[in-house]
Each structure stands twice: as structure tokens, then as C-alpha cells.
Design a protein around this motif. Structure first.
Motif, mmCIF file in Angstrom:
data_model
loop_
_atom_site.group_PDB
_atom_site.id
_atom_site.type_symbol
_atom_site.label_atom_id
_atom_site.label_comp_id
_atom_site.label_asym_id
_atom_site.label_seq_id
_atom_site.Cartn_x
_atom_site.Cartn_y
_atom_site.Cartn_z
ATOM 1 N N THR A 49 0.834 -1.194 0.000
ATOM 2 C CA THR A 49 0.000 0.000 0.000
ATOM 3 C C THR A 49 0.870 1.246 0.000
ATOM 4 O OG1 THR A 49 -0.133 0.258 2.396
ATOM 5 C CG2 THR A 49 -1.678 -1.290 1.379
ATOM 6 N N GLU A 50 0.246 2.376 -0.271
ATOM 7 C CA GLU A 50 0.997 3.626 -0.288
ATOM 8 C C GLU A 50 1.617 3.931 1.075
ATOM 9 O OE1 GLU A 50 -1.830 6.531 -1.503
ATOM 10 O OE2 GLU A 50 -3.152 6.228 0.233
ATOM 11 N N SER A 51 0.983 3.473 2.146
ATOM 12 C CA SER A 51 1.548 3.717 3.477
ATOM 13 C C SER A 51 2.858 2.968 3.679
ATOM 14 C CB SER A 51 0.542 3.320 4.566
ATOM 15 O OG SER A 51 0.271 1.937 4.523
ATOM 16 N N ASP A 52 3.054 1.859 2.945
ATOM 17 C CA ASP A 52 4.322 1.122 3.035
ATOM 18 C C ASP A 52 5.474 1.906 2.430
ATOM 19 O OD1 ASP A 52 3.205 -1.180 4.245
ATOM 20 O OD2 ASP A 52 2.492 -1.886 2.300
ATOM 21 N N LEU A 53 5.155 2.908 1.616
ATOM 22 C CA LEU A 53 6.196 3.660 0.916
ATOM 23 C C LEU A 53 6.339 5.083 1.432
ATOM 24 C CD1 LEU A 53 5.355 2.543 -2.748
ATOM 25 C CD2 LEU A 53 6.812 1.410 -1.069
ATOM 26 N N GLU A 62 12.636 8.926 6.044
ATOM 27 C CA GLU A 62 12.825 7.831 6.995
ATOM 28 C C GLU A 62 12.360 8.256 8.380
ATOM 29 O OE1 GLU A 62 16.930 7.967 4.867
ATOM 30 O OE2 GLU A 62 15.266 9.361 5.223
ATOM 31 N N ARG A 63 11.877 7.295 9.126
ATOM 32 C CA ARG A 63 11.384 7.588 10.464
ATOM 33 C C ARG A 63 12.555 7.942 11.387
ATOM 34 N NH1 ARG A 63 6.503 6.141 12.152
ATOM 35 N NH2 ARG A 63 6.381 4.498 10.584
ATOM 36 N N PRO A 64 12.556 9.136 11.990
ATOM 37 C CA PRO A 64 13.663 9.530 12.875
ATOM 38 C C PRO A 64 13.524 8.883 14.254
ATOM 39 C CG PRO A 64 12.047 11.284 12.771
ATOM 40 C CD PRO A 64 11.577 10.222 11.802
ATOM 41 N N TYR A 65 14.655 8.615 14.886
ATOM 42 C CA TYR A 65 14.655 8.016 16.224
ATOM 43 C C TYR A 65 15.544 8.843 17.149
ATOM 44 C CZ TYR A 65 12.259 3.751 14.762
ATOM 45 O OH TYR A 65 11.318 2.855 14.332
ATOM 46 N N SER A 66 14.909 9.420 18.156
ATOM 47 C CA SER A 66 15.681 10.085 19.194
ATOM 48 C C SER A 66 16.251 9.011 20.126
ATOM 49 C CB SER A 66 14.786 11.046 19.981
ATOM 50 O OG SER A 66 13.715 10.337 20.593
ATOM 51 N N TRP A 67 17.167 9.409 21.009
ATOM 52 C CA TRP A 67 17.794 8.409 21.884
ATOM 53 C C TRP A 67 16.777 7.716 22.784
ATOM 54 C CZ3 TRP A 67 17.343 8.749 27.120
ATOM 55 C CH2 TRP A 67 16.934 9.981 27.658
ATOM 56 N N ALA A 76 14.726 -4.502 17.208
ATOM 57 C CA ALA A 76 13.964 -5.231 16.196
ATOM 58 C C ALA A 76 13.066 -4.289 15.399
ATOM 59 C CB ALA A 76 13.136 -6.335 16.849
ATOM 60 N N GLN A 77 12.376 -3.375 16.100
ATOM 61 C CA GLN A 77 11.503 -2.435 15.411
ATOM 62 C C GLN A 77 12.290 -1.484 14.531
ATOM 63 O OE1 GLN A 77 7.975 -2.219 15.369
ATOM 64 N NE2 GLN A 77 8.627 -0.906 13.671
ATOM 65 N N MET A 78 13.435 -1.026 15.020
ATOM 66 C CA MET A 78 14.258 -0.123 14.211
ATOM 67 C C MET A 78 14.793 -0.834 12.977
ATOM 68 S SD MET A 78 16.336 2.339 16.882
ATOM 69 C CE MET A 78 17.103 0.982 17.808
ATOM 70 N N ALA A 79 15.131 -2.108 13.119
ATOM 71 C CA ALA A 79 15.601 -2.877 11.964
ATOM 72 C C ALA A 79 14.484 -3.045 10.935
ATOM 73 C CB ALA A 79 16.110 -4.243 12.417
ATOM 74 N N SER A 80 13.260 -3.281 11.417
ATOM 75 C CA SER A 80 12.111 -3.420 10.518
ATOM 76 C C SER A 80 11.848 -2.121 9.770
ATOM 77 C CB SER A 80 10.863 -3.826 11.309
ATOM 78 O OG SER A 80 11.026 -5.110 11.876
ATOM 79 N N ASP A 81 11.976 -1.006 10.464
ATOM 80 C CA ASP A 81 11.782 0.289 9.821
ATOM 81 C C ASP A 81 12.876 0.561 8.796
ATOM 82 O OD1 ASP A 81 9.486 0.763 11.230
ATOM 83 O OD2 ASP A 81 10.438 2.013 12.761
ATOM 84 N N TYR A 82 14.078 0.090 9.072
ATOM 85 C CA TYR A 82 15.177 0.259 8.123
ATOM 86 C C TYR A 82 14.872 -0.491 6.828
ATOM 87 C CZ TYR A 82 19.890 0.373 6.176
ATOM 88 O OH TYR A 82 20.965 0.579 5.350
ATOM 89 N N ILE A 90 9.881 -5.222 -3.459
ATOM 90 C CA ILE A 90 8.691 -5.168 -2.607
ATOM 91 C C ILE A 90 8.502 -6.440 -1.791
ATOM 92 C CG2 ILE A 90 7.483 -3.514 -4.054
ATOM 93 C CD1 ILE A 90 5.848 -5.918 -5.097
ATOM 94 N N ALA A 91 9.188 -7.520 -2.177
ATOM 95 C CA ALA A 91 9.094 -8.759 -1.405
ATOM 96 C C ALA A 91 9.510 -8.529 0.038
ATOM 97 C CB ALA A 91 9.955 -9.850 -2.036
ATOM 98 N N ASP A 92 10.357 -7.531 0.249
ATOM 99 C CA ASP A 92 10.875 -7.260 1.590
ATOM 100 C C ASP A 92 9.987 -6.330 2.407
ATOM 101 O OD1 ASP A 92 13.286 -8.809 1.384
ATOM 102 O OD2 ASP A 92 14.050 -7.257 0.022
#
Length: 228
Positions: A49-53, A62-67, A76-82, A90-92
Motif C-alpha cells: 500500500t501507499e503507506s508502506d512507501l 525515513e522515520r527519525p529516532y531520538s535516543w 527489532a523495530q528499528m531494523a524493521s523500519d530500516y 517489494i518482497a521485503d
């Protein structure tokens, strides 16, 4: 109506080797918000979906992450976002567990699927999992917009009253032992007791939906009275 009556078919699809850029181009070109992913035999294997992109490195979104957020969400979540922001194919990033429905699924069940899962479309598949079509929220709105009133030959006042009371008896919220209605020349007068404003409104709407009704007068009270 059933899913087959409103679904879009054929559906624009891609295979799992398609690139993110290819999918983004398809979404823009065809003005759609999702692309089903199919296997070599047209079986549904995922959806993008468009939200995946939305959070992509190409766009600098890219989603920013503060400390403190890094401590909260975990590695795990940060790796998924990466993966979501950097994957080439798109398979990934596609969603593999897709909510689907059969072509004979009633539209009210489709609406419940959309609502319960917080999604905007439901792929329609056969028993073997082959993609047949897709039903979106817009397709449900189109069904509402194109609905035509059922033709009935001048129902009598008694027929209108019978149909209204029958409809209300089927509703668990309608306390029909506290309700009655009179009908004259297609004008319905509602009498009795409705425990809440919501139920009072629902009773009026039920009356207005009966073919042959030209007007509804609401005399319902929100305090108990003896109706019979």
C-alpha cells in the motif's frame, strides 16, 4: 449485494520481484493506493500500500529516532523500519498476511472486515487463493450512491404499518411492547416510549425507510408510558 457485484476486476498486480520504484510509479500512474502481489499462477501472496512507501530514503522521509525512542521501541523495530525505508524489492516490505474475502461475501461483511482491521481494501480470491478482484471503501460508497428504491405498487396504510412493526420487532434495541404506530394516507405517526434519543432516531429512520411512507410524525416520549 455481494463482493462480486462491486469488485474491481481485473486488478493491477505485480510479482514479488518488482522494485519499490516500479510500484510507486504504478500507484501514481493508475491513481490507486495499493497493489496486490501475485505468484506465477495468479495466487495472492501479499499486498503493498501507499503507506508502506511513506518513509523512504529516496524522499528523505525515513522515520527519525531520538535516543529515548530508540530505548522505547527496541532494535527489532528499528531494523524493521530500516527495511521499509531501504528495501529495493517489494518482497521485503509487502504485507504477507492479507485480509481477503470470497466473491460471494455479502457487502455488510466486507464493511465489517474493513472496519475491524482498519484497512481500505479487501482482495477477493477464489477457493484456491487466486486473485479475482478487489473491493475498496470507495466501491462500497459507489454501491450506496447507485442504489435504487425497490418498486412497490402503492402499499396500503395497513401494509405500511405491518411492515414497520415487523421491522422493529426484528431489532434487539426496539422495545416494541412500548411502541405503536398509526398510518393514514402514507403518513406515519409514532407513539409510545423510546428509552434514549438514539433509539428514538432509529425508530424514525426505520419508518422513513418503508416504501410508501410520505412523512413521519414523531410523538415518542423518553419517559415510560403505558401503551396498551
Amino acid at each position: 449485494m455481494q463482493a462480486r457485484d462491486v469488485m474491481v476486476s481485473p486488478v493491477i498486480t505485480v510479482d514479488s520481484n518488482a522494485t519499490v520504484q516500479r510500484v510507486a510509479s504504478l500507484l501514481l500512474q493508475h491513481r490507486i493506493s495499493a497493489v496486490p502481489v501475485v505468484g506465477k499462477d495468479s495466487e495472492l501472496v501479499g499486498i503493498v500500500t501507499e503507506s508502506d512507501l511513506m518513509h523512504r530514503t529516496e524522499a528523505g522521509t525515513e522515520r527519525p529516532y531520538s535516543w529515548w525512542l530508540r530505548l522505547l521501541v527496541g532494535d527489532a523495530q528499528m531494523a524493521s523500519d530500516y527495511v521499509k525505508s531501504h528495501a529495493v524489492k517489494i518482497a521485503d516490505i509487502m504485507t504477507r498476511k492479507v485480509v481477503t474475502a470470497a466473491p460471494n461475501t455479502p457487502l455488510h461483511e466486507i464493511a465489517m472486515l474493513l472496519e475491524n482491521h482498519g484497512i481500505k481494501r479487501v482482495p477477493i480470491v477464489d477457493e484456491a487463493g487466486h486473485l479475482l478482484g478487489i473491493v475498496s471503501r470507495a466501491n462500497l460508497l459507489q454501491a450506496v450512491a447507485s442504489a435504487r428504491p425497490k418498486l412497490e405498487i402503492s402499499p396500503t396504510d395497513s401494509a405500511i404499518r405491518k411492515k414497520l412493526l415487523g421491522e422493529l420487532r426484528e431489532q434487539p434495541w426496539a422495545h416494541t411492547f412500548n411502541l405503536t404506530a398509526t398510518v393514514q394516507n402514507g403518513v406515519v405517526d409514532l407513539w409510545g416510549y423510546a428509552p434514549s434519543a438514539a433509539e428514538r432516531t432509529a425508530i424514525r429512520i426505520a419508518a422513513e425507510a418503508i416504501p410508501g411512507v410520505v412523512a413521519v410524525n414523531d410523538h415518542l416520549l423518553e419517559t415510560p408510558i403505558m401503551v396498551y
